[in-house]
Design an enzyme around this catalytic site. Structure first.
Site, PDB file in Angstrom:
ATOM      1  N   LYS A 139      43.976  32.122  37.150  1.00 41.26           N
ATOM      2  CA  LYS A 139      42.784  32.036  38.003  1.00 41.26           C
ATOM      3  C   LYS A 139      41.639  32.849  37.366  1.00 41.26           C
ATOM      4  CE  LYS A 139      45.356  29.562  40.699  1.00 41.26           C
ATOM      5  NZ  LYS A 139      46.192  29.942  41.811  1.00 41.26           N
TER       6      LYS A 139
HETATM    7  C1  LIG Z   1      47.288  29.625  42.783  1.00 37.19           C
HETATM    8  C2  LIG Z   1      47.074  29.053  44.123  1.00 37.19           C
HETATM    9  C3  LIG Z   1      47.621  29.614  45.289  1.00 37.19           C
HETATM   10  C4  LIG Z   1      48.656  30.706  45.272  1.00 37.19           C
HETATM   11  O1  LIG Z   1      48.299  31.842  44.610  1.00 37.19           O
HETATM   12  P1  LIG Z   1      49.434  32.800  43.969  1.00 37.19           P
HETATM   13  O2  LIG Z   1      48.671  34.039  43.633  1.00 37.19           O
HETATM   14  O3  LIG Z   1      49.966  32.082  42.763  1.00 37.19           O
HETATM   15  O4  LIG Z   1      50.479  33.028  44.997  1.00 37.19           O
HETATM   16  C5  LIG Z   1      47.253  29.080  46.505  1.00 37.19           C
HETATM   17  N1  LIG Z   1      46.421  28.027  46.587  1.00 37.19           N
HETATM   18  C6  LIG Z   1      45.912  27.436  45.496  1.00 37.19           C
HETATM   19  C7  LIG Z   1      44.974  26.294  45.668  1.00 37.19           C
HETATM   20  C8  LIG Z   1      46.238  27.918  44.227  1.00 37.19           C
HETATM   21  O5  LIG Z   1      45.740  27.304  43.145  1.00 37.19           O
END
Ligand SMILES: *Cc1c(COP(=O)(O)O)cnc(C)c1O
Length: 388
Positions: free
Chosen positions: A190
């Site tokens: 991210k």
């Molecule tokens: C990555 C993601 C999550 C979850 O995040 P984590 O930190 O991996 O638990 C939730 N929603 C979306 C749309 C994501 O891309």
């Protein structure tokens, strides 16, 4: 050009990021030290929101947000079928039923009119997902929510650093001007990395207190909030919470990374612009449209294989060392969702049609211009060879 494998996404750490972690490793606190609050304050100020709560993952953020929202058995909560499974799983964690509303095929985001079509007397909330980094139509979603007394939790795991305009006013994603809470992920793929991590933002003091309580076992130590007090050691477990805390060294990394967010997003937008220019006239491809009211932070870049088979193009790109991916397999088609809720192919035709064509190509701030050029050339060459 090298033939090094280019992944679809990856983090970037500078020496200052590494030093920030080392400093904490040399300090008295590994967890529950001063960095958590410092990071939360910086994050809240960046989003233009009153409160930020840092937790152990984006999924934990969704779970706590769903609990704080009060979603419970018998309730229905609407989200997009084109998302990571966690956006919908959080609804199941609290015993409620995830219901999907089909997407706007132009943007890949949940479609407002499809939300209206899914409303029932049991609907309690909406979890719009800012797909690929593009904010959903939050003004419209907020209007629906107010009319039907629904809680809105934005899933902004893709969208840190994005913004949108409503009636000429500018809003940063996470400011919660059109929602009750917003969640973010600090997973390395991210926008900023903490290893694992997540954040919930809100302007609501009650929700904030509840989120803090749920993050750490539902335990209260503040003497003013205890129902009894048997001495200086005393604490009470007032609700059933979790250990969803994030560590101090993760927050040190996240805080250091936050300083780079502007540069990261600027670079992501540059690359997205270059891709758009390269592919907009490619007859065999479709692209995701950007609504004029938004400024995406481009977590991922999706191309749609329209004039050729998606799997063929995907495989041809992998063979050329391009780390393509697919975001996402529609959540309602996952075996667990089919078995538990009876969802079937055909339930959300626009999401399913989008999925049949989608390929995510590499996009991350540390990509060099040569990397970008190699991706573009590989897509062009692959299409050419497949259409021969
Ligand atoms: C990555 C993601 C999550 C979850 O995040 P984590 O930190 O991996 O638990 C939730 N929603 C979306 C749309 C994501 O891309």
């Amino acid at each position: 050009m090298s033939s090094r494998y280019i992944p679809y996404g990856r983090h970037f750490l500078g020496p200052d990021d590494i030093q920030a972690v080392v400093d904490i490793l040399n300090s008295d606190w590994l967890t529950q030290g001063p960095m958590v609050q410092q990071f939360e304050q910086a994050f809240a100020s960046l989003c233009g929101v009153r409160y930020a709560v840092a937790v152990s993952s984006g999924t934990a953020a969704l779970h706590l947000a769903a609990l704080a929202a009060g979603f419970a058995p018998g309730d229905e909560v609407i989200t997009s079928p084109i998302t990571f499974v966690a956006s919908a799983n959080c609804v199941i964690y609290v015993g409620a039923k995830p219901v999907f509303a089909d997407i706007d095929p132009k943007t890949g985001c949940i479609a407002t009119d499809q939300i209206l079509a899914q409303l029932t007397p049991a609907t309690r909330g909406i979890i719009p997902v800012h797909f690929a980094g593009q904010p959903c139509d939050l003004a419209a979603i907020n209007t629906i929510a107010r009319e039907h007394d629904l809680i809105v939790i934005e899933d902004a795991a893709h969208a840190l650093g994005s913004s949108y305009t409503v009636d000429g006013h500018h809003f940063k994603t996470g400011c919660c001007a059109h929602s009750d809470m917003t969640i973010f992920s600090l997973h390395p793929v991210k926008h900023i990395a903490a290893g694992e991590g997540g954040v919930i933002t809100t302007n609501n003091k009650k929700l904030y207190d509840q989120l803090c309580l749920l993050r750490s076992h539902g335990i209260v130590k503040d003497p003013e909030r205890l129902s009894a007090n048997e001495g200086p050691w005393f604490y009470e477990m007032q609700v059933l919470g979790f250990n969803y805390r994030i560590t101090d060294f993760q927050c040190a990394l996240a805080l250091s990374q936050l300083k780079k967010l502007d540069a990261f997003v600027t670079r992501r937008r540059d690359i997205a612009r270059t891709y758009k220019k390269a592919f907009q006239d490619e007859a065999a491809l479709g692209l995701i449209a950007q609504r004029p009211e938004v400024s995406s932070s481009f977590h991922i870049y999706v191309i749609l294989a329209l004039g050729l088979d998606r799997a063929d193009l995907f495989n041809a790109l992998r063979e050329r060392g391009i780390g393509v991916n697919v975001h996402y397999i529609p959540v309602h088609l996952q075996p667990y969702y089919r078995n538990k809720f009876g969802y079937r192919a055909g339930d959300y035709p626009l999401a399913e049609e989008y999925y049949r064509h989608a390929i995510t190509i590499p996009l991350y701030p540390a990509m060099t211009n040569d990397d970008v050029a190699r991706v573009i050339e590989s897509v062009r060459q692959s299409i050419k060879s497949l259409l021969q």
